[in-house]
Motif scaffolding. Structure first.
Motif, PDB file in Angstrom:
ATOM      1  N   ASN A 142      -5.073   2.390  -6.726  1.00 30.39           N
ATOM      2  CA  ASN A 142      -4.313   3.242  -5.816  1.00 30.39           C
ATOM      3  C   ASN A 142      -4.779   4.694  -5.838  1.00 30.39           C
ATOM      4  O   ASN A 142      -5.650   5.083  -6.617  1.00 30.39           O
ATOM      5  CB  ASN A 142      -2.808   3.142  -6.102  1.00 30.39           C
ATOM      6  CG  ASN A 142      -2.417   3.921  -7.345  1.00 30.39           C
ATOM      7  OD1 ASN A 142      -3.265   4.209  -8.182  1.00 30.39           O
ATOM      8  ND2 ASN A 142      -1.150   4.261  -7.479  1.00 30.39           N
ATOM      9  N   ARG A 143      -4.144   5.510  -4.972  1.00 33.56           N
ATOM     10  CA  ARG A 143      -4.580   6.896  -4.793  1.00 33.56           C
ATOM     11  C   ARG A 143      -4.375   7.735  -6.051  1.00 33.56           C
ATOM     12  O   ARG A 143      -5.152   8.616  -6.376  1.00 33.56           O
ATOM     13  CB  ARG A 143      -3.804   7.538  -3.631  1.00 33.56           C
ATOM     14  CG  ARG A 143      -4.322   8.916  -3.232  1.00 33.56           C
ATOM     15  CD  ARG A 143      -3.578   9.447  -2.051  1.00 33.56           C
ATOM     16  NE  ARG A 143      -3.654   8.505  -0.921  1.00 33.56           N
ATOM     17  CZ  ARG A 143      -2.888   8.602   0.158  1.00 33.56           C
ATOM     18  NH1 ARG A 143      -2.026   9.581   0.285  1.00 33.56           N
ATOM     19  NH2 ARG A 143      -3.002   7.715   1.139  1.00 33.56           N
ATOM     20  N   GLN A 144      -3.279   7.475  -6.783  1.00 34.83           N
ATOM     21  CA  GLN A 144      -3.057   8.256  -8.000  1.00 34.83           C
ATOM     22  C   GLN A 144      -4.115   7.952  -9.052  1.00 34.83           C
ATOM     23  O   GLN A 144      -4.487   8.825  -9.846  1.00 34.83           O
ATOM     24  CB  GLN A 144      -1.653   7.936  -8.571  1.00 34.83           C
ATOM     25  CG  GLN A 144      -0.533   8.516  -7.730  1.00 34.83           C
ATOM     26  CD  GLN A 144      -0.626  10.018  -7.606  1.00 34.83           C
ATOM     27  OE1 GLN A 144      -0.998  10.673  -8.565  1.00 34.83           O
ATOM     28  NE2 GLN A 144      -0.328  10.565  -6.438  1.00 34.83           N
ATOM     29  N   GLU A 146      -7.201   7.291  -8.289  1.00 35.97           N
ATOM     30  CA  GLU A 146      -8.344   8.096  -7.843  1.00 35.97           C
ATOM     31  C   GLU A 146      -8.195   9.542  -8.307  1.00 35.97           C
ATOM     32  O   GLU A 146      -9.150  10.150  -8.803  1.00 35.97           O
ATOM     33  CB  GLU A 146      -8.442   8.052  -6.315  1.00 35.97           C
ATOM     34  CG  GLU A 146      -8.773   6.699  -5.743  1.00 35.97           C
ATOM     35  CD  GLU A 146      -8.884   6.733  -4.212  1.00 35.97           C
ATOM     36  OE1 GLU A 146      -9.195   5.698  -3.627  1.00 35.97           O
ATOM     37  OE2 GLU A 146      -8.673   7.795  -3.630  1.00 35.97           O
ATOM     38  N   GLU A 147      -6.970  10.137  -8.127  1.00 39.27           N
ATOM     39  CA  GLU A 147      -6.751  11.523  -8.523  1.00 39.27           C
ATOM     40  C   GLU A 147      -6.865  11.706 -10.030  1.00 39.27           C
ATOM     41  O   GLU A 147      -7.307  12.745 -10.509  1.00 39.27           O
ATOM     42  CB  GLU A 147      -5.356  11.972  -8.059  1.00 39.27           C
ATOM     43  CG  GLU A 147      -5.204  12.107  -6.562  1.00 39.27           C
ATOM     44  CD  GLU A 147      -6.088  13.204  -6.000  1.00 39.27           C
ATOM     45  OE1 GLU A 147      -6.626  13.032  -4.906  1.00 39.27           O
ATOM     46  OE2 GLU A 147      -6.260  14.223  -6.690  1.00 39.27           O
ATOM     47  N   ASP A 207       0.836  -1.211   0.000  1.00 36.91           N
ATOM     48  CA  ASP A 207       0.000   0.000   0.000  1.00 36.91           C
ATOM     49  C   ASP A 207       0.863   1.251   0.000  1.00 36.91           C
ATOM     50  O   ASP A 207       0.564   2.239  -0.678  1.00 36.91           O
ATOM     51  CB  ASP A 207      -0.928   0.010   1.227  1.00 36.91           C
ATOM     52  CG  ASP A 207      -2.036  -1.019   1.095  1.00 36.91           C
ATOM     53  OD1 ASP A 207      -2.629  -1.349   2.135  1.00 36.91           O
ATOM     54  OD2 ASP A 207      -2.306  -1.478  -0.040  1.00 36.91           O
ATOM     55  N   SER A 229       0.797   3.938  -2.962  1.00 36.28           N
ATOM     56  CA  SER A 229       0.407   5.315  -2.645  1.00 36.28           C
ATOM     57  C   SER A 229       1.512   6.293  -3.031  1.00 36.28           C
ATOM     58  O   SER A 229       1.237   7.440  -3.348  1.00 36.28           O
ATOM     59  CB  SER A 229       0.086   5.453  -1.151  1.00 36.28           C
ATOM     60  OG  SER A 229      -0.983   4.621  -0.805  1.00 36.28           O
ATOM     61  N   ARG A 287     -13.165   6.693  -6.688  1.00 35.67           N
ATOM     62  CA  ARG A 287     -12.542   6.211  -5.459  1.00 35.67           C
ATOM     63  C   ARG A 287     -12.302   4.701  -5.531  1.00 35.67           C
ATOM     64  O   ARG A 287     -12.955   3.971  -6.292  1.00 35.67           O
ATOM     65  CB  ARG A 287     -13.440   6.538  -4.254  1.00 35.67           C
ATOM     66  CG  ARG A 287     -13.667   8.028  -4.035  1.00 35.67           C
ATOM     67  CD  ARG A 287     -14.327   8.274  -2.686  1.00 35.67           C
ATOM     68  NE  ARG A 287     -15.599   7.582  -2.593  1.00 35.67           N
ATOM     69  CZ  ARG A 287     -16.752   8.105  -2.995  1.00 35.67           C
ATOM     70  NH1 ARG A 287     -16.781   9.320  -3.501  1.00 35.67           N
ATOM     71  NH2 ARG A 287     -17.875   7.432  -2.887  1.00 35.67           N
TER      72      ARG A 287
END
Length: 611
Positions: A525-527, A529-530, A502, A506, A535
């Motif tokens: 992953n978070r990128q 999402e961005e 994770d 991230s 989400r």
């Protein structure tokens, strides 16, 4: 301006410089009232003292902004106005559009998202859910990040949905405990993002713009600037929907009312209405004879100007350029008459076309500062660009003039001066703080000893717990004890591996998605999402081809199939896509197999990196 007023203005300036929130355009009476309300809740007695309090307590910014930005909204607020909007605006808008033509809507000042969802419900009722999802994009923006985070969850209490008719509530909301969640398939057509109406560029080519009871918080000058941006954002014939407390009686050159009672206005085409007031005819003064050779002198002055200059006429064609423009960008007299958009300088080093449009619409100079540009020789220069609208005596638009000021030397001097100042300050601080550092070091050593003692006590306590656990497990079967210890060890390793994985995912700048053999998403992953505005909770478990993002996932499927077929070589492809802000981007998508312990593929790893 008295001392109290100057202290309040200093507070507003600090908020703008420290956090990027520009409240200088808000009406002072309401703004002072809200700031005073927040100051009464903390131990301060004046604006200067409150500014010091903000510097010491960074968390206070959130409480202050929540007090200033009163987010009042609701579903179907003012039902008569929404009925009129549906009948006189939305239904004719859909009827006038060709089949499959996109419909773009901007909900400015969306707060927690109720009005954006109301628009989605009305259009889904007109178009049907499937056609709605295929054609409609609703851009919902606000300056308050906390409200945007709440809007993205689209989860509302029973009190929030009280204004939704029961049949629509059942059709478009899913119950979740004592709350109601807006349908996910509908939610994907609503794109949330931060936008400051005073500073940020507007969203363009929208058919309907709703901004209800937001303009009333700004003063007249700021309202005029925002309305100019709204006029630019709307397509020809676009509709502006305001709140009951707002009028546009002084802006008839931009918008005309179609239903003044319910605050529905239509954009006035620039071709039909001048941007400025019509000047009364005056008797012309006696005409003086013009000196000879003026055109030649003007051309020579332009060519010899020290700054690079390019003139674009009202039709978007290059009209003039000088020697500096040719040396810097390669724009020569041969380019005169060519469309400006075909020249490299129109988009490199910065996209100039939107600034040209802004200058033409607002009839004022636009400044673009601190632009870095690498010349053909490899040298890097820093530019300040000024876009000036060129108008005739009757305020008619002739074109725009682009002036490129080379500020490389000034920037370098400023950088060197700042570096020298920092070195002087550092040296002074080092001389003053030597003794403090020694004292701090001693305190840190003492703190380290205390931490080691605490750690030792924790280890002793842990050892005692382990001994107690061992005694309790003595009565169990030796074989079960061994298996249990192995399972605990494996679980700890798995947790550590998952946490490590994770952290890696991230920290990556690229979007990562992992799918199984059935193409169902296991990791998002978070990128990612961005990049796509989706989400992880919405993506994990979904089929890859069912993801509603701006990436053409059907073109990614062949890469995934090759990886699942056992090909170990990483495959990559570049695709044109649209990010979560609705902007076109180029994405490099690479795919490699996810191997199990036996070396066989059990899934695929997809890496998405935007240029």
């Amino acid at each position: 301006m008295d001392e109290v007023d100057s202290q309040f203005e200093a507070l507003l300036t600090y908020l703008k410089e420290a956090r990027g929130f520009d409240f200088t355009g808000y009406k002072r009476s309401s703004l002072i009232r809200r700031v005073n309300r927040r100051m009464s809740q903390v131990p301060v007695s004046g604006y200067a003292e409150y500014l010091d309090y903000l510097q010491v307590h960074p968390d206070e910014f959130t409480a202050l902004f929540n007090t200033i930005l009163i987010n009042v909204t609701g579903f179907f607020r003012d039902p008569e106005a929404w009925d009129q909007l549906r009948t006189d605006v939305l239904i004719p808008l859909v009827a006038a559009k060709a089949p499959a033509t996109p419909i773009r809507i901007w909900s400015a000042g969306c707060a927690s998202g109720q009005e954006a969802c109301t628009l989605a419900i009305l259009l889904a009722e007109i178009l049907g859910p499937e056609e709605f999802r295929a054609r409609v994009k609703i851009y919902a923006t606000d300056v308050d990040e906390e409200q945007l985070a709440e809007a993205r969850h689209a989860s509302y209490s029973l009190r929030d949905v009280a204004g939704v008719p029961p049949e629509l509530l059942e059709r478009y909301f899913e119950p979740a405990g004592n709350r109601h969640v807006f349908r996910k398939d509908m939610r994907r057509s609503v794109i949330y993002g931060r936008n400051d109406l005073v500073q940020d560029a507007p969203i363009s080519r929208v058919d309907l713009l709703t901004c209800r009871n937001t303009l009333m918080y700004f003063n007249a000058e700021t309202q005029a600037r925002i309305l100019g941006r709204f006029h630019f954002a709307l397509a020809d014939g676009g509709i502006l929907f305001l709140g009951r407390a707002e009028m546009l009686l002084s802006h008839s050159s931009l918008f005309l009312p179609t239903d003044l009672k319910r605050r529905i206005f239509r954009k006035v085409s620039r071709g039909l209405s001048p941007i400025g007031p019509v000047r009364p005819e005056q008797s012309a003064p006696p005409r003086q004879p013009e000196p000879t050779g003026l055109d030649q002198i003007r051309n020579a002055a332009l060519m010899a100007a020290p700054a690079a200059q390019v003139v674009v006429n009202a039709d978007g064609l290059v009209a003039l350029s000088n020697r500096q423009a040719e040396a810097l960008f390669g724009v020569s007299p041969r380019d005169v008459g060519r469309p400006f958009r075909d020249l490299d300088v129109s988009y490199r080093p910065v996209e100039l076309r939107r600034y040209i449009e802004q200058a033409q619409v607002e009839r004022r100079a636009v400044h673009v500062t601190d632009i870095e540009y690498t010349r053909g020789t490899g040298a890097t220069v820093h530019l300040d660009i000024q876009v000036n609208p060129l108008v005739d005596a009757d305020a008619g638009l002739l074109g725009v003039g682009l002036v490129f000021h080379d500020v490389t030397a000034a920037k370098q001097l400023r950088t060197e001066l700042e570096h020298a100042n920092r070195e002087l300050e550092a040296a002074y601080e080092e001389l003053q703080s030597t003794n403090e550092e020694l004292e701090t070091t001693n305190e840190e050593l003492q703190s380290t000893v205390e931490e080691l003692e605490t750690t030792n006590e924790e280890l002793q306590s842990t050892n005692e717990e382990l001994e107690t656990m061992n005694e309790e497990l003595q009565s169990t079967n030796d074989e079960l004890q061994g298996i249990n210890e192995q399972l605990q060890h494996s679980s700890a390793e798995l947790d550590g591996a998952n946490a490590f994985l994770d952290a890696i995912l991230s920290g990556l700048r690229a979007g990562i998605a992992v799918v199984d053999r059935d193409l169902r998403v296991r990791v998002w992953n978070r990128q990612a999402e961005e990049l796509w505005g989706l989400r992880a909770s919405e993506a994990v478990g979904q089929h890859l081809l069912n993801l509603d993002i701006g990436l053409p996932v059907d073109r990614v499927r062949p890469l995934v199939k090759q990886s699942l077929a056992g090909e170990t070589e990483t495959k990559a492809v570049e695709l044109e896509a649209v990010n979560r802000r609705g902007r076109p981007i180029t994405v490099r998508v690479a795919c490699s197999p996810l191997l199990d312990r036996s070396g066989g593929p059990e899934g695929a790893i997809i890496v998405m990196e935007a240029d």
